[in-house]
Design a protein around this motif. Structure first.
Motif, PDB file in Angstrom:
ATOM      1  N   SER A  52      -3.047  -6.931  -5.714  1.00 10.33           N
ATOM      2  CA  SER A  52      -2.575  -8.368  -6.242  1.00 10.33           C
ATOM      3  C   SER A  52      -1.112  -8.445  -6.022  1.00 10.33           C
ATOM      4  O   SER A  52      -0.633  -7.425  -6.573  1.00 10.33           O
ATOM      5  CB  SER A  52      -3.600  -8.582  -7.387  1.00 10.33           C
ATOM      6  OG  SER A  52      -2.906  -8.184  -8.722  1.00 10.33           O
ATOM      7  N   GLY A  53      -0.943  -9.676  -6.533  1.00 12.04           N
ATOM      8  CA  GLY A  53       0.931 -10.395  -6.105  1.00 12.04           C
ATOM      9  C   GLY A  53       1.089  -9.421  -7.091  1.00 12.04           C
ATOM     10  O   GLY A  53       2.338  -8.622  -7.531  1.00 12.04           O
ATOM     11  N   ALA A  54       0.392  -9.334  -8.644  1.00 11.79           N
ATOM     12  CA  ALA A  54       1.238  -9.091 -10.145  1.00 11.79           C
ATOM     13  C   ALA A  54       1.072  -6.945  -9.691  1.00 11.79           C
ATOM     14  O   ALA A  54       1.491  -6.909 -10.219  1.00 11.79           O
ATOM     15  CB  ALA A  54      -0.250  -9.255 -10.574  1.00 11.79           C
ATOM     16  N   SER A  66       9.909 -12.678  -7.162  1.00 12.39           N
ATOM     17  CA  SER A  66       9.999 -12.345  -5.786  1.00 12.39           C
ATOM     18  C   SER A  66       9.081 -11.611  -5.446  1.00 12.39           C
ATOM     19  O   SER A  66       8.919 -12.025  -4.217  1.00 12.39           O
ATOM     20  CB  SER A  66      10.660 -11.402  -6.744  1.00 12.39           C
ATOM     21  OG  SER A  66      12.243 -11.460  -7.202  1.00 12.39           O
ATOM     22  N   MET A  67       7.621 -11.128  -5.718  1.00  4.97           N
ATOM     23  CA  MET A  67       6.971 -11.298  -4.883  1.00  4.97           C
ATOM     24  C   MET A  67       5.837 -12.146  -4.940  1.00  4.97           C
ATOM     25  O   MET A  67       5.378 -11.637  -3.186  1.00  4.97           O
ATOM     26  CB  MET A  67       5.904  -9.830  -5.945  1.00  4.97           C
ATOM     27  CG  MET A  67       4.980  -9.113  -5.170  1.00  4.97           C
ATOM     28  SD  MET A  67       5.396  -8.751  -3.154  1.00  4.97           S
ATOM     29  CE  MET A  67       6.398  -7.107  -4.224  1.00  4.97           C
ATOM     30  N   SER A  68       6.321 -12.682  -4.808  1.00  8.19           N
ATOM     31  CA  SER A  68       5.133 -13.930  -4.412  1.00  8.19           C
ATOM     32  C   SER A  68       6.005 -14.965  -3.384  1.00  8.19           C
ATOM     33  O   SER A  68       5.426 -15.304  -2.257  1.00  8.19           O
ATOM     34  CB  SER A  68       5.263 -15.424  -6.550  1.00  8.19           C
ATOM     35  OG  SER A  68       4.133 -16.223  -5.329  1.00  8.19           O
ATOM     36  N   ALA A  69       6.816 -14.999  -3.407  1.00 10.91           N
ATOM     37  CA  ALA A  69       8.027 -14.911  -2.206  1.00 10.91           C
ATOM     38  C   ALA A  69       7.968 -14.379  -1.384  1.00 10.91           C
ATOM     39  O   ALA A  69       7.449 -14.517  -0.107  1.00 10.91           O
ATOM     40  CB  ALA A  69       9.172 -15.767  -2.417  1.00 10.91           C
ATOM     41  N   ALA A  70       7.815 -13.222  -1.288  1.00  9.03           N
ATOM     42  CA  ALA A  70       7.487 -12.283  -0.778  1.00  9.03           C
ATOM     43  C   ALA A  70       6.322 -11.986   0.229  1.00  9.03           C
ATOM     44  O   ALA A  70       5.980 -12.400   1.341  1.00  9.03           O
ATOM     45  CB  ALA A  70       7.716 -10.459  -1.148  1.00  9.03           C
ATOM     46  N   VAL A  71       5.342 -12.308   0.039  1.00 13.76           N
ATOM     47  CA  VAL A  71       4.145 -11.968  -0.576  1.00 13.76           C
ATOM     48  C   VAL A  71       3.500 -13.200   0.456  1.00 13.76           C
ATOM     49  O   VAL A  71       2.928 -13.425   1.924  1.00 13.76           O
ATOM     50  CB  VAL A  71       3.034 -12.097  -1.137  1.00 13.76           C
ATOM     51  CG1 VAL A  71       1.723 -12.393  -1.005  1.00 13.76           C
ATOM     52  CG2 VAL A  71       2.952 -10.777  -1.675  1.00 13.76           C
ATOM     53  N   GLY A  72       4.324 -14.757  -0.097  1.00 15.56           N
ATOM     54  CA  GLY A  72       3.869 -15.939   0.892  1.00 15.56           C
ATOM     55  C   GLY A  72       4.603 -15.955   2.308  1.00 15.56           C
ATOM     56  O   GLY A  72       3.961 -16.460   3.498  1.00 15.56           O
ATOM     57  N   THR A  83      -7.830 -13.296   0.151  1.00 12.80           N
ATOM     58  CA  THR A  83      -8.248 -13.235   0.032  1.00 12.80           C
ATOM     59  C   THR A  83      -8.394 -13.083  -1.544  1.00 12.80           C
ATOM     60  O   THR A  83      -7.890 -12.749  -2.615  1.00 12.80           O
ATOM     61  CB  THR A  83      -9.523 -12.088   0.409  1.00 12.80           C
ATOM     62  OG1 THR A  83      -9.683 -11.135   0.249  1.00 12.80           O
ATOM     63  CG2 THR A  83      -9.148 -12.594   1.926  1.00 12.80           C
ATOM     64  N   PRO A  84     -10.045 -14.037  -1.877  1.00 15.54           N
ATOM     65  CA  PRO A  84      -9.528 -14.736  -3.167  1.00 15.54           C
ATOM     66  C   PRO A  84     -10.950 -13.470  -3.704  1.00 15.54           C
ATOM     67  O   PRO A  84     -11.402 -12.321  -3.307  1.00 15.54           O
ATOM     68  CB  PRO A  84     -10.983 -15.283  -3.573  1.00 15.54           C
ATOM     69  CG  PRO A  84     -10.908 -16.151  -2.531  1.00 15.54           C
ATOM     70  CD  PRO A  84     -10.347 -15.309  -1.461  1.00 15.54           C
ATOM     71  N   ARG A  90      -9.153 -16.422  -9.625  1.00 16.07           N
ATOM     72  CA  ARG A  90      -8.250 -16.988  -9.549  1.00 16.07           C
ATOM     73  C   ARG A  90      -7.160 -15.714  -8.630  1.00 16.07           C
ATOM     74  O   ARG A  90      -6.165 -16.623  -8.857  1.00 16.07           O
ATOM     75  CB  ARG A  90      -7.521 -17.466 -11.283  1.00 16.07           C
ATOM     76  CG  ARG A  90      -8.610 -18.419 -11.704  1.00 16.07           C
ATOM     77  CD  ARG A  90      -8.210 -19.208 -12.852  1.00 16.07           C
ATOM     78  NE  ARG A  90      -6.543 -19.347 -12.979  1.00 16.07           N
ATOM     79  CZ  ARG A  90      -5.873 -19.477 -13.509  1.00 16.07           C
ATOM     80  NH1 ARG A  90      -6.404 -19.307 -14.915  1.00 16.07           N
ATOM     81  NH2 ARG A  90      -4.291 -19.918 -13.664  1.00 16.07           N
ATOM     82  N   ILE A  91      -7.588 -14.816  -8.727  1.00 16.38           N
ATOM     83  CA  ILE A  91      -6.489 -12.991  -8.109  1.00 16.38           C
ATOM     84  C   ILE A  91      -6.809 -13.495  -6.888  1.00 16.38           C
ATOM     85  O   ILE A  91      -8.420 -13.651  -6.087  1.00 16.38           O
ATOM     86  CB  ILE A  91      -7.057 -12.346  -8.540  1.00 16.38           C
ATOM     87  CG1 ILE A  91      -6.593 -12.259 -10.206  1.00 16.38           C
ATOM     88  CG2 ILE A  91      -6.569 -11.196  -8.305  1.00 16.38           C
ATOM     89  CD1 ILE A  91      -7.440 -10.918 -11.465  1.00 16.38           C
ATOM     90  N   LEU A  92      -5.959 -13.585  -6.144  1.00 11.18           N
ATOM     91  CA  LEU A  92      -5.716 -13.092  -4.335  1.00 11.18           C
ATOM     92  C   LEU A  92      -5.773 -12.118  -4.310  1.00 11.18           C
ATOM     93  O   LEU A  92      -4.178 -10.969  -4.674  1.00 11.18           O
ATOM     94  CB  LEU A  92      -5.204 -14.052  -3.918  1.00 11.18           C
ATOM     95  CG  LEU A  92      -5.147 -15.300  -3.920  1.00 11.18           C
ATOM     96  CD1 LEU A  92      -4.010 -16.311  -3.140  1.00 11.18           C
ATOM     97  CD2 LEU A  92      -7.035 -15.828  -3.132  1.00 11.18           C
ATOM     98  N   VAL A  93      -6.225 -11.101  -3.575  1.00 13.12           N
ATOM     99  CA  VAL A  93      -6.313  -9.695  -2.762  1.00 13.12           C
ATOM    100  C   VAL A  93      -5.489  -9.880  -1.954  1.00 13.12           C
ATOM    101  O   VAL A  93      -5.667 -10.403  -0.799  1.00 13.12           O
ATOM    102  CB  VAL A  93      -7.647  -9.467  -3.035  1.00 13.12           C
ATOM    103  CG1 VAL A  93      -7.023  -7.342  -2.333  1.00 13.12           C
ATOM    104  CG2 VAL A  93      -8.547  -8.947  -4.291  1.00 13.12           C
ATOM    105  N   CYS A  94      -3.945  -8.952  -2.123  1.00 14.81           N
ATOM    106  CA  CYS A  94      -3.334  -9.050  -0.371  1.00 14.81           C
ATOM    107  C   CYS A  94      -3.908  -7.201   0.009  1.00 14.81           C
ATOM    108  O   CYS A  94      -4.253  -6.620  -0.120  1.00 14.81           O
ATOM    109  CB  CYS A  94      -2.066  -8.899  -1.306  1.00 14.81           C
ATOM    110  SG  CYS A  94      -1.493 -10.201  -1.731  1.00 14.81           S
ATOM    111  N   ARG A  95      -4.416  -8.162   1.463  1.00 13.40           N
ATOM    112  CA  ARG A  95      -4.380  -6.395   2.820  1.00 13.40           C
ATOM    113  C   ARG A  95      -3.632  -6.773   3.928  1.00 13.40           C
ATOM    114  O   ARG A  95      -3.161  -7.988   3.798  1.00 13.40           O
ATOM    115  CB  ARG A  95      -6.027  -6.944   2.743  1.00 13.40           C
ATOM    116  CG  ARG A  95      -7.266  -6.074   1.729  1.00 13.40           C
ATOM    117  CD  ARG A  95      -7.788  -5.995   2.371  1.00 13.40           C
ATOM    118  NE  ARG A  95      -8.725  -6.253   1.186  1.00 13.40           N
ATOM    119  CZ  ARG A  95      -9.754  -7.247   0.828  1.00 13.40           C
ATOM    120  NH1 ARG A  95      -8.696  -8.478   0.203  1.00 13.40           N
ATOM    121  NH2 ARG A  95     -10.555  -6.376  -0.556  1.00 13.40           N
ATOM    122  N   ILE A  96      -3.260  -5.610   4.332  1.00 13.81           N
ATOM    123  CA  ILE A  96      -1.839  -5.249   6.014  1.00 13.81           C
ATOM    124  C   ILE A  96      -3.227  -5.966   6.714  1.00 13.81           C
ATOM    125  O   ILE A  96      -4.241  -5.213   7.099  1.00 13.81           O
ATOM    126  CB  ILE A  96      -1.254  -4.288   5.502  1.00 13.81           C
ATOM    127  CG1 ILE A  96      -0.272  -4.333   6.393  1.00 13.81           C
ATOM    128  CG2 ILE A  96      -2.714  -2.947   5.603  1.00 13.81           C
ATOM    129  CD1 ILE A  96       0.742  -3.465   6.299  1.00 13.81           C
TER     130      ILE A  96
END
Length: 155
Positions: A52-54, A66-72, A83-84, A90-96
């Protein structure tokens, strides 16, 4: 007699990290990446389930904003997907993505092969410093991506 502030560890570490950070920013400019974005890509490259972004924020040592801007920015470029979370809506999971992996590999080749970051230290000195910094990070309870790294021989 007062200790010379120029020999205090926080001062020395701040000066070295500032200089290395500036060099890294210069190298990242050609890839259109920030250090937070590079950190996110590197962390996601070793976490196939995603983060997650957190989690990225905590592990990178940057603010959630800062991480939210980076991830965006990474998502806008197709370097990651969000993806949810399967159970926490409410949490989005980030994957490369493959494009993110390719860019990360190019950035790492550029920075790994550069003597701009070793400050003239020999391989043995670099390993000793790596061990000391790892020890300090553990003592400060900071995230370490390699928990099995050996402890230095501190004398």
């Amino acid at each position: 007699m007062a200790e010379d502030f120029g020999r205090r560890l926080p001062y020395l570490l701040r000066r070295v990290t500032g200089a290395l950070s500036q060099r890294l920013d210069e190298d990242l400019h050609e890839f259109r990446l920030t250090q937070s974005q590079l950190s996110a890509l590197a962390l996601l490259s070793v976490e196939p389930e995603g983060l997650s972004g957190a989690e990225l924020s905590i592990r990178s040592g940057v603010t959630p904003q800062s991480m939210s801007a980076a991830v965006g920015g990474l998502a806008d470029r197709g370097l990651i997907v969000r993806t949810p979370h399967p159970t926490h809506g409410r949490i989005l999971v980030c994957r490369i993505t493959p494009a993110g992996t390719d860019l990360l590999e190019r950035v790492q080749r550029t920075t790994r092969d550069s003597s701009r970051y070793d400050a003239g230290l020999s391989a043995a000195q670099q390993e000793q410093l790596r061990g000391l910094l790892t020890y300090m990070m553990r003592a400060l309870d900071l995230y370490l991506p390699a928990p099995d790294a050996p402890d230095p021989q501190i004398e």
